[in-house]
Design an enzyme around this catalytic site. Structure first.
Site, PDB file in Angstrom:
ATOM      1  N   LYS A 198       0.853  -1.203   0.000  1.00 17.80           N
ATOM      2  CA  LYS A 198       0.000   0.000   0.000  1.00 17.80           C
ATOM      3  C   LYS A 198       0.882   1.243   0.000  1.00 17.80           C
ATOM      4  O   LYS A 198       1.478   1.593   1.014  1.00 17.80           O
ATOM      5  CB  LYS A 198      -0.911   0.043   1.229  1.00 17.80           C
ATOM      6  CG  LYS A 198      -1.970   1.138   1.047  1.00 17.80           C
ATOM      7  CD  LYS A 198      -2.597   1.610   2.321  1.00 17.80           C
ATOM      8  CE  LYS A 198      -1.951   2.818   2.920  1.00 17.80           C
ATOM      9  NZ  LYS A 198      -1.959   4.048   2.109  1.00 17.80           N
ATOM     10  N   GLU A 201      -1.205   7.372   0.177  1.00 16.30           N
ATOM     11  CA  GLU A 201      -2.307   7.865  -0.653  1.00 16.30           C
ATOM     12  C   GLU A 201      -1.908   9.101  -1.456  1.00 16.30           C
ATOM     13  O   GLU A 201      -2.530   9.439  -2.447  1.00 16.30           O
ATOM     14  CB  GLU A 201      -3.572   8.147   0.179  1.00 16.30           C
ATOM     15  CG  GLU A 201      -3.380   8.896   1.473  1.00 16.30           C
ATOM     16  CD  GLU A 201      -3.009   7.984   2.652  1.00 16.30           C
ATOM     17  OE1 GLU A 201      -1.962   7.309   2.567  1.00 16.30           O
ATOM     18  OE2 GLU A 201      -3.752   7.972   3.639  1.00 16.30           O
ATOM     19  N   GLY A 251       6.809   4.669   8.317  1.00 14.70           N
ATOM     20  CA  GLY A 251       5.983   5.861   8.481  1.00 14.70           C
ATOM     21  C   GLY A 251       6.189   6.449   9.860  1.00 14.70           C
ATOM     22  O   GLY A 251       7.207   6.193  10.506  1.00 14.70           O
ATOM     23  N   GLY A 252       5.214   7.203  10.311  1.00 15.90           N
ATOM     24  CA  GLY A 252       5.330   7.899  11.581  1.00 15.90           C
ATOM     25  C   GLY A 252       5.238   6.957  12.779  1.00 15.90           C
ATOM     26  O   GLY A 252       4.640   5.878  12.697  1.00 15.90           O
ATOM     27  N   THR A 255       1.651   6.176  13.909  1.00 17.35           N
ATOM     28  CA  THR A 255       0.995   5.177  13.056  1.00 17.35           C
ATOM     29  C   THR A 255       1.582   3.798  13.351  1.00 17.35           C
ATOM     30  O   THR A 255       0.849   2.800  13.383  1.00 17.35           O
ATOM     31  CB  THR A 255       1.188   5.509  11.554  1.00 17.35           C
ATOM     32  OG1 THR A 255       1.018   6.903  11.365  1.00 17.35           O
ATOM     33  CG2 THR A 255       0.215   4.750  10.690  1.00 17.35           C
ATOM     34  N   GLY A 256       2.879   3.738  13.579  1.00 12.72           N
ATOM     35  CA  GLY A 256       3.541   2.463  13.891  1.00 12.72           C
ATOM     36  C   GLY A 256       2.900   1.787  15.100  1.00 12.72           C
ATOM     37  O   GLY A 256       2.696   0.569  15.109  1.00 12.72           O
ATOM     38  N   CYS A 307      13.423  10.567   7.187  1.00 14.05           N
ATOM     39  CA  CYS A 307      13.329  10.031   8.553  1.00 14.05           C
ATOM     40  C   CYS A 307      14.649  10.183   9.304  1.00 14.05           C
ATOM     41  O   CYS A 307      14.665  10.413  10.506  1.00 14.05           O
ATOM     42  CB  CYS A 307      12.916   8.574   8.506  1.00 14.05           C
ATOM     43  SG  CYS A 307      13.968   7.624   7.419  1.00 14.05           S
ATOM     44  N   GLU A 408       9.664  15.239  16.022  1.00 18.01           N
ATOM     45  CA  GLU A 408      10.052  15.181  14.615  1.00 18.01           C
ATOM     46  C   GLU A 408       9.204  16.181  13.822  1.00 18.01           C
ATOM     47  O   GLU A 408       7.981  16.121  13.858  1.00 18.01           O
ATOM     48  CB  GLU A 408       9.810  13.768  14.061  1.00 18.01           C
ATOM     49  CG  GLU A 408      10.230  13.647  12.618  1.00 18.01           C
ATOM     50  CD  GLU A 408       9.913  12.277  12.031  1.00 18.01           C
ATOM     51  OE1 GLU A 408       8.767  11.809  12.182  1.00 18.01           O
ATOM     52  OE2 GLU A 408      10.808  11.684  11.406  1.00 18.01           O
TER      53      GLU A 408
HETATM   54  P1  NAD Z   1       2.289   8.056   8.080  1.00 18.63           P
HETATM   55  O1  NAD Z   1       2.575   7.237   9.275  1.00 18.63           O
HETATM   56  O2  NAD Z   1       1.230   9.092   8.169  1.00 18.63           O
HETATM   57  O3  NAD Z   1       1.857   7.138   6.846  1.00 18.63           O
HETATM   58  C1  NAD Z   1       2.665   6.092   6.361  1.00 18.63           C
HETATM   59  C2  NAD Z   1       1.780   5.075   5.698  1.00 18.63           C
HETATM   60  O4  NAD Z   1       0.925   4.508   6.677  1.00 18.63           O
HETATM   61  C3  NAD Z   1       0.875   5.628   4.599  1.00 18.63           C
HETATM   62  O5  NAD Z   1       0.781   4.693   3.553  1.00 18.63           O
HETATM   63  C4  NAD Z   1      -0.460   5.757   5.307  1.00 18.63           C
HETATM   64  O6  NAD Z   1      -1.550   5.671   4.443  1.00 18.63           O
HETATM   65  C5  NAD Z   1      -0.425   4.565   6.239  1.00 18.63           C
HETATM   66  N1  NAD Z   1      -1.285   4.678   7.418  1.00 18.63           N
HETATM   67  C6  NAD Z   1      -1.694   5.812   8.043  1.00 18.63           C
HETATM   68  N2  NAD Z   1      -2.502   5.483   9.091  1.00 18.63           N
HETATM   69  C7  NAD Z   1      -2.580   4.143   9.122  1.00 18.63           C
HETATM   70  C8  NAD Z   1      -3.256   3.218   9.982  1.00 18.63           C
HETATM   71  N3  NAD Z   1      -3.987   3.618  10.997  1.00 18.63           N
HETATM   72  N4  NAD Z   1      -3.111   1.899   9.726  1.00 18.63           N
HETATM   73  C9  NAD Z   1      -2.343   1.478   8.705  1.00 18.63           C
HETATM   74  N5  NAD Z   1      -1.696   2.302   7.859  1.00 18.63           N
HETATM   75  C10 NAD Z   1      -1.809   3.619   8.067  1.00 18.63           C
HETATM   76  O7  NAD Z   1       3.658   8.674   7.618  1.00 18.63           O
HETATM   77  P2  NAD Z   1       3.946   9.655   6.421  1.00 18.63           P
HETATM   78  O8  NAD Z   1       3.426  11.008   6.787  1.00 18.63           O
HETATM   79  O9  NAD Z   1       3.490   9.051   5.134  1.00 18.63           O
HETATM   80  O10 NAD Z   1       5.541   9.637   6.415  1.00 18.63           O
HETATM   81  C11 NAD Z   1       6.284  10.383   7.294  1.00 18.63           C
HETATM   82  C12 NAD Z   1       6.793   9.541   8.444  1.00 18.63           C
HETATM   83  O11 NAD Z   1       7.462   8.388   7.951  1.00 18.63           O
HETATM   84  C13 NAD Z   1       7.814  10.289   9.260  1.00 18.63           C
HETATM   85  O12 NAD Z   1       7.558  10.134  10.628  1.00 18.63           O
HETATM   86  C14 NAD Z   1       9.132   9.609   8.894  1.00 18.63           C
HETATM   87  O13 NAD Z   1      10.119   9.704   9.864  1.00 18.63           O
HETATM   88  C15 NAD Z   1       8.703   8.219   8.637  1.00 18.63           C
HETATM   89  N6  NAD Z   1       9.669   7.537   7.763  1.00 18.63           N
HETATM   90  C16 NAD Z   1      10.510   6.612   8.323  1.00 18.63           C
HETATM   91  C17 NAD Z   1      11.462   5.970   7.535  1.00 18.63           C
HETATM   92  C18 NAD Z   1      12.424   4.966   8.135  1.00 18.63           C
HETATM   93  O14 NAD Z   1      13.065   4.248   7.382  1.00 18.63           O
HETATM   94  N7  NAD Z   1      12.568   4.874   9.437  1.00 18.63           N
HETATM   95  C19 NAD Z   1      11.535   6.255   6.168  1.00 18.63           C
HETATM   96  C20 NAD Z   1      10.668   7.188   5.633  1.00 18.63           C
HETATM   97  C21 NAD Z   1       9.725   7.816   6.447  1.00 18.63           C
END
Ligand code: NAD
Length: 514
Positions: A198, A201, A251-252, A255-256, A307, A408
């Protein structure tokens, strides 16, 4: 009649860049079970160019039902299809070919990525090459030796094999759209898993183009599925599904956490690559020009939407008066603009909503008493009105408890902290809930190693910042994540470990007398 400005020669037409992405009625489709499909309820989402606000595409907005369909397809491909029993050499061949397709279409792909994400072409060109090399690295690794054998008390032979985990749900962010897809798909496929990917979006276009080659190269149906849609709908369905054996998320951190909670139902395997607030430490004895250069690169590459960004600059007090002004002067000269403009060095923020979030942090920095040493504003002029541009921003005179130092920001905002000595540098560097990355600049090799060993972070650099290699593990300590991607670690994260014991003396054990 209002005068219509002609498009600059460097600006492409979105429809031309999209012509190879499968569409129906003007909507880009998802790739599920080897077919290009609309959303089950016909829903779609508009994508905007972050550099000028133009609608560049309409894409299918998947539903929970679409996610379930993709999971079902991946499940059948793994448990009933040929992929579960496929040979490593055949998987490697497909991945090598996929890497070649990326290289052959690098110009088209990097332009599509710049259109969707906004980052300058020189960055997307680099990302495309990196993505191809990632597929190549794992194609190579697929056929290399894996496993162990043991000397155990005879008469037995014991060995360990690595097997694919099964169906892998993969959820990725918008800051490196194709590269993140490669980091997820390449090791998973090399190890023999099937995938439901996925994309964010906001940035699904290059992943869809990738799927056209996955289709053309005849990966078996259902081995790779690209399902689009909102995180809390499609992402959540993937993370919660009992038919998914592993979820890998980038991701964030917030969200993790919700992914981890959703995944608990069937105790699926989890990999998390999360956020950071990484320290970049500059000692007085560092090479001055190198330190200035990497301080800028560490935070302003990809407009700080990285990140591992070196978002906290820790400067030794004795050189702060000379080093910090030099960084500020150079930051002011960074050319911010449309990623297609060959002059551009830093592109836009991904969306209006994210721009406003970053601006909220800038306000909070000012309110909490930090000194706004440069930037803090949107780009002026028409470009700034239409696009999501922030100019490079630096805060000095910060305190460790300030929100801009602790959280962050994920934008082009650098916070400067000063330290007296090595001990204080290490203490400040580790004073964070995160532990993704960190850098040290010094000409004292022993000090460099002492400090690096004290950093509670998974990715570190000495006298450089940001280089990332497909060969080396990527991931964080503390709340920056769980597990590692890339390298052999990233491959192993997509495998189960099985021990096999063979009795070499085939006769009853005689344990029970009767
Ligand atoms: P995000 O967490 O908002 O979204 C990441 C993904 O998760 C997207 O595809 C989103 O649709 C999905 N998502 C959102 N809510 C969800 C839920 N409840 N359940 C399942 N999936 C969900 O992050 P973002 O704004 O797209 O990216 C920025 C973040 O990503 C920053 O915090 C950054 O540090 C992190 N990041 C980390 C790395 C790494 O390797 N550590 C690399 C790139 C980005």
């Amino acid at each position: 009649m209002a005068k219509v400005e002609p498009r600059p020669t460097w600006q492409p037409r979105p429809d031309e860049l999209l012509r190879n992405v499968p569409q129906k009625n003007g909507t880009c489709l998802m790739y599920v079970g080897g077919s290009w499909v609309e959303a089950s309820d016909g829903g779609r989402r508009e994508l905007r160019n972050p550099a000028n606000g133009e609608v560049i595409a309409r894409v299918a907005e998947g539903t929970a039902q679409d996610a379930e369909r993709a999971i079902q397809a991946a499940h059948e491909a793994f448990y009933e299809g040929p992929w579960g029993d496929s040979l490593a050499q055949d998987r490697a061949k497909l991945l090598f070919r996929l890497a070649d397709r990326i290289d052959e279409h690098a110009t088209e792909l990097s332009r599509l990525e710049t259109l969707n994400n906004g980052k300058p072409l020189r960055e997307t060109e680099f990302d495309m090459a990196d993505a191809a090399n990632c597929f190549r690295y794992y194609a190579g690794l697929a056929t290399k030796p894996h496993g162990q054998t043991f000397e155990v008390p005879a008469p037995s032979q014991t060995f360990v094999v690595r097997e694919p985990i099964g169906v892998c749900g993969q959820i990725i962010p918008w800051n490196y759209p194709l590269l993140m897809a490669a980091w997820k798909l390449a090791p998973a496929l090399a190890a023999g898993n099937t995938c439901v990917l996925k994309p964010s979006e906001l940035t699904p276009l290059t992943a869809l183009r990738l799927a056209t080659w996955i289709d053309e190269l005849e990966f078996p149906k259902g081995v790779v599925n690209i399902v689009l849609g909102a995180g809390p709908v499609v992402g959540h369905t993937i993370a919660a599904s009992h038919m998914v054996d592993k979820v890998a998320f980038t991701g964030g951190t917030k969200t993790g956490r919700s992914i981890m909670q959703a995944a608990v139902g069937n105790l699926k395997k989890i990999s998390l690559e999360l956020g950071g607030k990484s320290p970049n430490i500059i000692f007085a004895d560092a090479d001055f020009e190198t330190a200035v250069d990497y301080a800028l690169f560490g935070i302003f590459a990809n407009a700080g939407q990285v990140c591992s960004a070196g978002s906290r600059l820790l400067v030794q007090e004795s050189i702060a008066d000379r080093l910090v002004p030099a960084i500020i002067e150079r930051a002011k000269k960074i050319r911010v603009g449309d990623g297609f403009d060959p002059q551009t060095e830093m592109g836009p923020i991904i969306s209006r909503a994210h721009l406003e979030k970053v601006e909220g942090y800038i306000r909070s920095g000012v309110e909490e008493g930090a000194r706004l040493a440069c930037g803090g504003t949107r780009l002026s002029g028409e470009l700034g009105e239409r696009g999501n541009f922030l100019v490079p921003t630096i805060f000095t005179e910060t305190k460790p408890e300030m929100k801009i130092v602790r959280e962050e920001i994920f934008g082009p905002v650098l916070v400067v902290q000063t330290f007296k000595d090595e001990q204080e540098a290490v203490r400040l560097a580790n004073d964070t809930i995160y532990g993704l990355a960190g850098g040290v600049f010094t000409n004292d090799v022993a000090k460099a190693h002492r400090v690096i060993r004290k950093l509670r972070a998974g990715i570190t650099w000495i006298n450089t910042y940001h280089p990332t290699y497909n060969e080396a593990p990527w991931g964080g300590y503390k709340q920056s994540g769980m597990g590692r991607e890339l390298g052999t670690y990233g491959y192993e994260a997509y495998t189960e470990v099985k021990q096999i014991n063979v009795n070499l003396a085939v006769q009853p054990s005689g344990w029970f007398s009767a």
